[in-house]
Motif scaffolding. Structure first.
Motif: not given
Length: 394
Positions: A284-289, A292, A324, A326, A328, A337
């Motif tokens: 389980t991944r956390l992706i931050v774009r 913030q 995943d 995400e 953004h 997402r």
């Protein structure tokens, strides 16, 4: 027994008083009585026939208008005829007195209160002017009319005010009842969402962890495996019963506004993903774009609950699939997402499920939109765009 009898009499009297033919009947009867009384007086006094006819016409004018005219027109006509009868001709009948009191009361109740009060005033000067001897019948009737006319007018005004007060009170009670019902429905919707998002989430984790422990623990005795299987079955049965309870709570909530209390937020998102990773044993991944930005507490709560529900659905419908998440950040919005690499959406939604509708409600409550469906290349995808500040309606 007495209360019912008197209540029935009051209701019967009220219906008689407001009947559509009551003014016609009352005006006709009073006109006949007034003409009869005026002719009897003129015959006793020995006046000319012409004068007697004139007095009879005035008697008709003081009694007959309520049968054909509106309250305002009838009150004005009867008052003018009564003043004309008293001032030049010094004549007034008992029926004319009754008609004058009736039209004043009727005007105060159903017409203009100010007009009723004004039309009751001319009789006091006429009584003080002593147009007829005080001991005569006309003098006595004039004094009675001067005394009772204001009482009749104000009685009508008071009855009208009481009716308006009762109407306003009923409207206030209806509004209060509607507000209480709306509040109760909103609270039921909030409880349903919290049960689904929090309690159901933990029960689902119990079922997943029990199944994972049974399958991944080497050398487990058969009795232990059986107990873990029973724990999983019990947790799934609890989820089924909870869905039934949620169906009852949601039955009449409609589109109740979501609760926006800032409980969990995005700061707890890492712990939520760690918990999901430990429960399912998959990636389980956390992706931050993006940069913030500070979000409205209601938006953070909605984002947290959407991720929580998406992870629960992934464990339930795509066990073992990687997920995943995400985030953004853009200027004024947060794009969220959640994608898994499982088999994709089921051919038909599960019976009694409220997960997707709950996520849509969460997003809509803060002014966002949510889309769900098959992900490109396989799996299931949840996408939503939320404003950085919750939009309020009203």
């Amino acid at each position: 027994m007495d209360e019912h009898r008197w209540g029935g009499r009051a209701e019967w009297g009220r219906r008689i008083g407001v009947g559509p033919r009551t003014p016609v009947v009352a005006g006709t009867v009073l006109a006949l009585l007034a003409v009869t009384e005026s002719f009897a007086r003129t015959a006793d006094s020995g006046v000319t026939v012409r004068f007697g006819l004139l007095i009879g016409l005035l008697a008709l004018a003081t009694t007959l208008p309520p049968a054909f005219l509106s309250p305002a027109a009838a009150a004005a006509s009867v008052t003018a005829a009564t003043v004309l009868s008293l001032a030049p001709f010094r004549s007034l009948t008992v029926a004319g007195l009754c008609a004058q009191l009736i039209v004043l009361h009727r005007l105060g109740r159903a017409g203009s209160p100010r007009s009723a009060a004004l039309l009751a005033m001319p009789f006091l000067p006429l009584a003080l002017a002593r147009l007829a001897p005080a001991h005569s019948e006309t003098g006595v009737l004039t004094v009675l009319l001067a005394s009772l006319a204001p009482v009749a007018a104000w009685a009508g005004i008071a009855r009208r005010a009481r009716g308006e007060a009762l109407t306003h009170s009923a409207a206030h009670r209806a509004m209060t009842s509607t507000l209480l019902e709306h509040t109760a429905r909103s609270e039921r919707a909030r409880i349903a969402r919290e049960l689904h998002d929090v309690v159901a989430h933990h029960i689902s984790m119990i079922a997943v962890q029990a199944e994972t422990a049974r399958l991944t623990t080497p050398g487990m005795p058969a009795a232990g495996a059986q107990r873990l299987s029973s724990i999983g079955d019990t947790a799934r049965a609890a989820l089924t019963e909870m869905r039934r309870l949620l169906g009852v709570l949601r039955e009449d909530t409609g589109s109740a506004t979501a609760d926006r209390q800032p409980q969990p937020g995005l700061r707890q998102l890492v712990d939520l993903l760690d918990e999901a990773r430990d429960a399912s044993g998959t990636g389980t991944r956390l992706i931050v774009r993006g940069r913030q930005a500070a979000l409205d507490p209601g938006v953070e709560l909605a984002a947290y609950r959407i991720v929580q529900e998406a992870l629960t659905n992934a464990r339930r419908h795509a066990p073992g699939a990687a997920v995943d998440v995400e985030l953004h950040y853009t200027a004024g919005t947060l794009a969220l997402r959640i994608r898994d690499n499982g088999p994709g959406p089921p051919p038909a939604p599960p019976a009694g499920g409220h997960g997707l509708s709950g996520m849509r409600e969460r997003a809509a409550a803060v002014g966002g939109e949510l889309r769900t469906g098959p992900a490109p290349g396989g799996g299931f995808l949840v996408e939503t765009v939320l404003p950085t500040h919750a939009e309020t309606t009203g």
